[in-house]
Design a protein around this motif. Structure first.
Motif, PDB file in Angstrom:
ATOM      1  N   UNK A  26       0.830  -1.207   0.000  1.00 40.50           N
ATOM      2  CA  UNK A  26       0.000   0.000   0.000  1.00 40.50           C
ATOM      3  C   UNK A  26       0.867   1.259   0.000  1.00 40.50           C
ATOM      4  N   UNK A  27       1.961   1.240   0.770  1.00 43.47           N
ATOM      5  CA  UNK A  27       2.872   2.388   0.778  1.00 43.47           C
ATOM      6  C   UNK A  27       3.450   2.620  -0.612  1.00 43.47           C
ATOM      7  N   UNK A  28       3.851   1.541  -1.253  1.00 47.50           N
ATOM      8  CA  UNK A  28       4.427   1.661  -2.592  1.00 47.50           C
ATOM      9  C   UNK A  28       3.399   2.204  -3.575  1.00 47.50           C
ATOM     10  N   UNK A  29       2.165   1.691  -3.486  1.00 49.19           N
ATOM     11  CA  UNK A  29       1.106   2.149  -4.389  1.00 49.19           C
ATOM     12  C   UNK A  29       0.765   3.614  -4.164  1.00 49.19           C
ATOM     13  N   UNK A  30       0.961   4.101  -2.932  1.00 52.83           N
ATOM     14  CA  UNK A  30       0.660   5.492  -2.603  1.00 52.83           C
ATOM     15  C   UNK A  30       1.810   6.430  -2.928  1.00 52.83           C
ATOM     16  N   UNK A  31       2.923   5.894  -3.393  1.00 50.22           N
ATOM     17  CA  UNK A  31       4.081   6.726  -3.718  1.00 50.22           C
ATOM     18  C   UNK A  31       4.898   7.127  -2.522  1.00 50.22           C
ATOM     19  N   UNK A  32       4.720   6.430  -1.396  1.00 50.01           N
ATOM     20  CA  UNK A  32       5.467   6.741  -0.175  1.00 50.01           C
ATOM     21  C   UNK A  32       6.752   5.935  -0.160  1.00 50.01           C
ATOM     22  N   UNK A  33       7.884   6.616   0.036  1.00 53.81           N
ATOM     23  CA  UNK A  33       9.155   5.908   0.128  1.00 53.81           C
ATOM     24  C   UNK A  33       9.328   5.373   1.548  1.00 53.81           C
ATOM     25  N   UNK A  34       9.535   4.076   1.643  1.00 54.38           N
ATOM     26  CA  UNK A  34       9.723   3.437   2.948  1.00 54.38           C
ATOM     27  C   UNK A  34      11.203   3.146   3.156  1.00 54.38           C
ATOM     28  N   UNK A  35      11.741   3.576   4.289  1.00 54.18           N
ATOM     29  CA  UNK A  35      13.140   3.341   4.618  1.00 54.18           C
ATOM     30  C   UNK A  35      13.216   2.617   5.953  1.00 54.18           C
ATOM     31  N   UNK A  36      13.846   1.453   5.943  1.00 52.19           N
ATOM     32  CA  UNK A  36      14.029   0.697   7.176  1.00 52.19           C
ATOM     33  C   UNK A  36      15.376   1.085   7.786  1.00 52.19           C
ATOM     34  N   UNK A  37      15.339   2.096   8.655  1.00 52.91           N
ATOM     35  CA  UNK A  37      16.567   2.592   9.263  1.00 52.91           C
ATOM     36  C   UNK A  37      16.260   3.418  10.501  1.00 52.91           C
ATOM     37  N   UNK A  38      17.296   3.801  11.222  1.00 51.00           N
ATOM     38  CA  UNK A  38      17.155   4.546  12.478  1.00 51.00           C
ATOM     39  C   UNK A  38      17.457   6.017  12.239  1.00 51.00           C
ATOM     40  N   UNK A  39      16.466   6.865  12.566  1.00 57.09           N
ATOM     41  CA  UNK A  39      16.578   8.290  12.277  1.00 57.09           C
ATOM     42  C   UNK A  39      17.255   9.051  13.408  1.00 57.09           C
ATOM     43  N   UNK A  40      17.988  10.092  13.035  1.00 57.32           N
ATOM     44  CA  UNK A  40      18.632  10.984  13.998  1.00 57.32           C
ATOM     45  C   UNK A  40      18.637  12.392  13.416  1.00 57.32           C
ATOM     46  N   UNK A  41      18.088  13.371  14.163  1.00 55.75           N
ATOM     47  CA  UNK A  41      18.016  14.752  13.689  1.00 55.75           C
ATOM     48  C   UNK A  41      19.409  15.389  13.671  1.00 55.75           C
ATOM     49  N   UNK A  42      19.723  16.032  12.545  1.00 55.59           N
ATOM     50  CA  UNK A  42      20.926  16.852  12.441  1.00 55.59           C
ATOM     51  C   UNK A  42      20.577  18.313  12.722  1.00 55.59           C
ATOM     52  N   UNK A  43      19.461  18.758  12.190  1.00 54.48           N
ATOM     53  CA  UNK A  43      18.837  20.030  12.539  1.00 54.48           C
ATOM     54  C   UNK A  43      17.347  19.832  12.340  1.00 54.48           C
ATOM     55  N   UNK A  44      16.560  20.885  12.467  1.00 57.86           N
ATOM     56  CA  UNK A  44      15.117  20.681  12.472  1.00 57.86           C
ATOM     57  C   UNK A  44      14.554  20.235  11.125  1.00 57.86           C
TER      58      UNK A  44
END
Length: 493
Positions: free
Chosen positions: A116-134
């Protein structure tokens, strides 16, 4: 794309692939936004891990409800002969079959989500996020590479994880709700520590599946719910064989030579006791794990409990382009449907020129113990606290479900009550409480009615669907304190 290859850009970055994050991402994509969804699940203390879908799908609502249904089927098998069915006396339960079938269903759902994500054009990334700036987020990938993403707006929806006590052996030998649904072997004799929603529900279905269960609780169970209704649930579980250790506090866990777990605990009088169990299950609350997001580095404020501080009207954090929804947001009810609705409404405001905000009043809920208990609105205690004893009236009754009659099932805890204002012209319904069959299904319709300002007069003038347990709400004629609570079966209306 690695960090060295440049920076990807999007309108919305959602961190967290649970109920809230998925709803927000999909709704934003529906409005034409370019959306990236980043999701990563740290393994549990005991090493259990899963994919997209969040707590609800993987280790929460869905597997819980399926195990609860299995427990109810076991009760139905006992009733079947009274309804004309010839059932073999040798009825066995197989933990592995249930566990594997639940896992297969969850895997199918996860696959459908990704499609469903792919069909909606949403890029899915399996990873751990960390903010560099806002506006800039570094995503650490499983292959040790990194991706930089620049987003106009960011939504943090990372949920919560189970707590463990600071007790020797707890992390080494006990499990949490992250692990209970995927145990390789049947749980056997189980100690459940904690009497919140998760602890009570797991204790109930394990008990009904045939495992000896002891519930240890330091404080009264389900403290935020209506005390009378909770007492009915506790009585029902005790009658079914639940052993309850009130006031217990574990002090250590250790493995025995036989492979069991020796648990030592003290009671309120500091008396020490010990006993061995096959499984120890901690359900003592949940906590936010957001250190890896580096929110403090960019100035996002958090509460004393570690949750992200938000404006409850807008879901905005202390930074104007960063928002937070669901369990990780301070002051928000920790329920999957709340996160889902919040995410959808937030996306509508950000990208769809909508103006609807989340309404946290009168949110329905259901406790899926064997005796199900559902409610919407105020508990009796809270209503009296807010409006005074003279400002509140309670109508109540016991009832006998038609389904219980042939098998002569115990219906002594099947009970409902409606709390309303004593204002004669308004008598607005303040709370609806129900213990019995299909409680969650029944309360959903009443939740809509209460949200629309249901009055007691309107409720009592409604024609019931016969013969159902829900129709009992239309028969409430006795006020609490005015006489004996009615409870005789009334099969013909």
């Amino acid at each position: 794309m690695s960090a060295s290859e440049g920076m990807a850009k999007c309108d919305l970055l959602v961190i967290g692939g649970g109920s809230g994050g998925l709803a927000c991402a999909k709704e934003a994509a529906n409005f034409g936004a370019k959306v990236v969804l980043v999701d990563y699940v740290l393994p549990s203390v005991r090493g259990t891990c899963w994919g997209i879908g969040g707590t609800c799908l993987n280790v929460g609502c869905i597997p819980k409800k399926l195990m609860h249904h299995s427990a109810l089927l076991g009760l139905c098998l006992k009733d079947a002969k009274h309804f004309g069915w010839s059932v073999s006396e040798e009825v066995k339960f197989n933990w592995k079959t249930l566990r594997d079938n639940i896992a297969e269903q969850i895997n199918c759902t996860r696959t459908a989500i990704l499609e469903e994500l792919q069909a909606s054009g949403i890029e899915y990334i399996n990873g751990q996020a960390c903010f560099q700036d806002k506006n800039t987020i570094m995503v650490n990938m499983k292959d040790q590479s990194m991706r930089l993403i620049q987003a106009d707006k960011v939504v943090v929806a990372v949920g919560m994880r189970p707590k463990y006590p600071d007790v020797p052996g707890a992390r080494e030998y006990a499990i949490s709700s992250d692990d209970i649904f995927s145990l390789e072997t049947p749980p056997g004799k189980t100690l459940v520590v904690g009497a919140g929603f998760v602890g009570m529900e797991c204790a109930s279905y394990l008990l009904s599946l045939g495992f000896p269960v002891t519930l240890m609780t330091r404080s009264p169970p389900l403290q935020r719910l209506d005390k009378q209704m909770v007492s009915l649930v506790m009585r029902d579980m005790a009658d079914a064989g639940l052993r309850i250790l009130s006031g217990g506090l574990t002090t250590s866990l250790c493995k025995t030579p036989e492979g069991t777990i020796e648990v030592k605990w003290e009671d309120l009088d500091k008396k020490l006791s010990s006993e061995t169990f096959d499984t120890v299950f901690y359900s003592i609350g949940r906590e936010v794990d957001i250190e890896h997001l580096c929110l403090d580095h960019i100035g996002v404020k958090t509460s004393a409990s570690g949750k992200i501080v938000v404006d409850l009207q807008t879901d905005q954090t202390s930074l104007d382009n960063i928002f937070s929804i669901g369990d990780c947001a301070a002051g928000v009810p920790e329920l999957a449907p709340v996160a889902q609705m919040s995410g959808k409404l937030l996306a509508g405001r950000l990208f769809g020129q909508k103006k609807l905000h989340m309404d946290y009043k009168n949110i329905p809920t259901c406790l899926f113990t064997t005796l199900e208990y559902s409610s919407v609105g105020l508990s009796e205690e809270k209503a009296i606290e807010l409006y005074g004893e003279d400002g509140v009236q309670v109508h109540h009754m016991y009832y006998v479900p038609t389904e219980f009659t042939l098998a002569k099932r115990d219906s002594s805890k099947c009970y409902l009550k409606v709390i309303s204002s004593t204002e004669i012209e308004k008598n607005t319904v303040l709370g609806v409480h129900f213990a019995g069959l299909n409680a969650g299904e029944i309360i959903q319709g009443f939740a809509c009615a209460v949200k629309c300002g249901l009055t007691l007069d309107q409720l009592l003038s409604t024609v019931g669907v016969h013969p159902t347990v829900a129709q009992e709400f239309t028969k409430l004629r006795v006020r609490k304190g005015d006489g004996p609570c009615p409870g005789l079966p009334d099969y013909f209306g």
